[in-house]
Design a protein around this motif. Structure first.
Motif, short mmCIF file in Angstrom:
data_model
loop_
_atom_site.label_atom_id
_atom_site.label_comp_id
_atom_site.label_asym_id
_atom_site.label_seq_id
_atom_site.Cartn_x
_atom_site.Cartn_y
_atom_site.Cartn_z
N HIS A 2 0.83 -1.20 0.00
CA HIS A 2 0.00 0.00 0.00
C HIS A 2 0.86 1.24 0.00
CE1 HIS A 2 -2.83 3.01 1.61
NE2 HIS A 2 -3.79 2.26 0.99
N ASP A 4 3.89 1.46 -1.25
CA ASP A 4 4.54 1.63 -2.55
C ASP A 4 3.58 2.14 -3.62
OD1 ASP A 4 6.86 0.77 -1.42
OD2 ASP A 4 6.72 -1.30 -2.17
N PHE A 5 2.34 1.71 -3.57
CA PHE A 5 1.43 2.04 -4.66
C PHE A 5 0.43 3.15 -4.31
CE2 PHE A 5 2.85 -2.19 -5.77
CZ PHE A 5 3.10 -2.07 -7.12
N CYS A 6 0.10 3.29 -3.02
CA CYS A 6 -0.94 4.25 -2.68
C CYS A 6 -0.44 5.35 -1.72
CB CYS A 6 -2.12 3.54 -2.05
SG CYS A 6 -2.95 2.36 -3.17
N CYS A 15 -6.23 2.54 -3.72
CA CYS A 15 -6.12 3.48 -4.82
C CYS A 15 -6.34 2.75 -6.13
CB CYS A 15 -4.76 4.19 -4.77
SG CYS A 15 -3.37 3.05 -4.89
N SER A 16 -6.35 3.51 -7.19
CA SER A 16 -6.62 2.91 -8.50
C SER A 16 -5.56 1.90 -8.91
CB SER A 16 -6.75 4.01 -9.56
OG SER A 16 -5.56 4.78 -9.62
N GLU A 17 -4.29 2.10 -8.39
CA GLU A 17 -3.21 1.16 -8.76
C GLU A 17 -3.42 -0.21 -8.11
OE1 GLU A 17 -2.86 4.18 -7.84
OE2 GLU A 17 -1.71 5.21 -9.40
N MET A 18 -4.18 -0.26 -7.01
CA MET A 18 -4.40 -1.56 -6.35
C MET A 18 -5.82 -2.10 -6.58
SD MET A 18 -2.47 -1.13 -2.70
CE MET A 18 -2.87 -2.79 -2.25
N ASP A 19 -6.57 -1.48 -7.43
CA ASP A 19 -7.93 -1.95 -7.68
C ASP A 19 -8.14 -2.15 -9.18
OD1 ASP A 19 -10.55 -2.67 -7.41
OD2 ASP A 19 -11.29 -0.61 -7.07
N TYR A 21 -6.39 -5.63 -7.39
CA TYR A 21 -5.03 -5.91 -6.94
C TYR A 21 -4.53 -7.17 -7.62
CZ TYR A 21 -7.25 -9.34 -3.87
OH TYR A 21 -7.97 -10.38 -3.38
N ASN A 22 -3.21 -7.30 -7.65
CA ASN A 22 -2.51 -8.44 -8.27
C ASN A 22 -2.20 -9.43 -7.15
OD1 ASN A 22 -0.60 -10.23 -9.40
ND2 ASN A 22 -0.02 -8.66 -10.92
#
Length: 513
Positions: A2, A4-6, A15-19, A21-22
């Protein structure tokens, strides 16, 4: 992740980068997590995703008599085993460790039965049965009949076939008895042929005697057929022959006893000669009786064709037998001969009081009584040996040979005795004298017990018969007299030549002395 990405806690939520998620990426971040737990111990994930192994090793041991507790004797942590060996206590041994496994390997004769579906490390070892083998390590399977498990239990091996062989002890005994009897029967036939025209052979009813001797030979020969290796041919010969040989013997004997009974029964009622007492008639009657057995044998063969096959009386036996020998099938072949034996025995009883001068009926009677005893012993043995066909067949051979031997000894030994050892008694005069002595002894001056058939005798012979009737009895008896004349009790003299002439009428009955 979280962070690193949000941006971490400054931007709560996804955030949009984790939704979306991988998952694989999340797993990589989780494997790097480490922290100190509430117990104060460090926690981290192993490369395979499991938590760190951490075990407390307990030992259930006796604290003091009657009290047991679980005692911590070691720890396994950070891939390191720490044991306090002084605290360990095992039931049987204080120095050796128990095997650390769920199940021990199974023995070579045991199948692995897993404890549950999908459980491959724990199993139960189940012993295979005596007659089972292991096609796989996990299943015991019954061997087919006629086979047994191999030594390594990996396959089934055939059981060697067993059958009554010529070199077995009991077969040798049976063949020896049959061979001796066969030789004796052949010798008897030779003697009868050689002395074919002598009074003893004639008076014995020579036609039926030869039929009886043929039946006796067949009885002895059946031993070698029964002992032969079972095939369709030998099995057929057994089914057809066991009843036929007996039928020939006892049909001849029944014809003889019936003839004697009819002759003496007719003598009490009529002066006419009984019907169907000629040799030709006797042979026809005998062959008619035998034909019944032939018909039974043919029908039996057609309805149940002979066959050889395996028989398994026990799980460890594989006997090659004629299938008719299994169960009670052979009693079909014996049924008719048993009827002949019973009827012939009844006739033997009915003719038991016939005078001594006509004593072949007594020989036949003794033959039948002995035969009944043999068969009364044979039938229970036959039924009780169903599990051992070899013993059953050997017993059958001996019973057949013994029955034939009884007939041969009782009926033909007296004749051979006279023919070979006392030829002076094998003359017409001797036989006629005995017969007339009996007739005169039974006659009274007004009786008609001494009769002739006026249709077959001349007027002179009828007159001589009347003279004998008026004579009453011979004062000198009639025992082997060699004088030229015989004197009656009333003083009348009759020449021996005359008596011999009259005696020819008795020879028509062919009654054995």
């Amino acid at each position: 992740m979280h962070q690193d990405f949000c941006g971490g806690w400054s931007s709560p939520g996804l955030c949009s980068e984790m939704d979306p998620y991988n998952g694989n990426l999340l797993r990589e971040y989780l494997l790097k997590v480490n922290f100190t737990g509430l117990s104060g111990e460090e926690f981290h994930f192993l490369p395979n995703g499991d938590g760190p192994p951490r075990y407390r090793i307990l030992n259930f041991k006796q604290i003091h008599p009657g009290k047991y507790e679980w005692i911590t004797v070691g720890m396994f942590e950070n891939r390191t085993l720490m044991m306090d060996m002084e605290k360990l206590q095992f039931h049987m041994n204080h120095t050796l460790y128990p095997d650390s496994l769920c199940s021990l390997p199974c023995q070579f004769n045991e199948a692995q039965m897993f404890s549950g579906k999908g459980v491959l490390c724990c199993w139960n070892c189940v012993p295979c049965g005596t007659y089972q083998y292991l096609p796989t390590r996990h299943e015991c399977v019954d061997c087919p009949l006629g086979t047994l498990p191999s030594d390594d239990l990996l396959s089934c091996v055939p059981i060697p076939e067993e059958y009554l062989t010529y070199d077995s002890t009991i077969a040798i005994v049976a063949m020896t008895v049959a061979s001796l009897g066969f030789v004796a029967a052949v010798y008897t036939i030779y003697i009868f042929v050689k002395f074919f025209d002598t009074p003893v052979v004639k008076a014995s009813g020579k036609e039926l005697s030869f039929v009886l001797l043929i039946g006796i030979l067949l009885c002895y020969g059946m031993t070698f057929v029964i002992i032969a290796k079972p095939t369709n041919i030998t099995c057929g010969a057994q089914k057809f022959g066991v009843g036929l040989c007996f039928s020939i013997c006892y049909s001849a004997l029944l014809t003889k006893t019936n003839r004697i009974a009819r002759i003496f029964r007719a003598g009490k009622r009529t002066i006419k000669r009984p019907k169907f007492i000629s040799p030709q008639s006797q042979l026809l009657i005998c062959f008619g009786l035998v034909a019944t057995q032939l018909l039974i044998g043919v029908v039996w063969l057609l309805l149940s064709p002979p066959a050889a096959g395996p028989y398994y009386p026990t799980r460890e036996s594989n006997q090659l037998v004629c299938l008719s020998a299994v169960g009670l099938s052979y009693m079909i072949g014996f049924a008719y001969p048993i009827v002949l034996i019973v009827v012939c025995t009844v006739y033997a009883v009915l003719t038991r009081k016939i005078p001594e001068a006509f004593n072949e009926s007594k020989h036949i009677g003794f033959t039948m009584y002995t035969t009944c005893i043999i068969w009364l012993a044979f039938v229970p043995i036959y039924f009780s040996t169903a599990s051992n066909i070899e013993i059953r067949l050997a017993t059958m051979c001996l019973s057949i040979s013994l029955s034939a031997t009884v007939s041969l000894i009782c009926l033909f030994t007296p004749k051979l005795y006279i023919i070979l050892l006392h030829p002076e008694r094998n003359v017409r005069q001797s036989m006629v004298s005995s017969k007339l002595h009996y007739s005169l002894k039974q006659s009274t001056p007004n009786s008609s017990s001494l009769r002739v058939d006026s249709g077959t005798q001349s007027d002179g012979e009828i007159e001589l018969h009347q003279r004998l009737k008026s004579c009453g009895s011979l004062s000198s008896g009639f025992s082997r007299s060699t004088s030229a004349t015989q004197t009656c009790s009333n003083g009348t003299s009759i020449s021996t030549q005359t008596l011999d002439s009259i005696g020819r009428g008795f020879d028509d009955f062919d009654v054995q002395l």
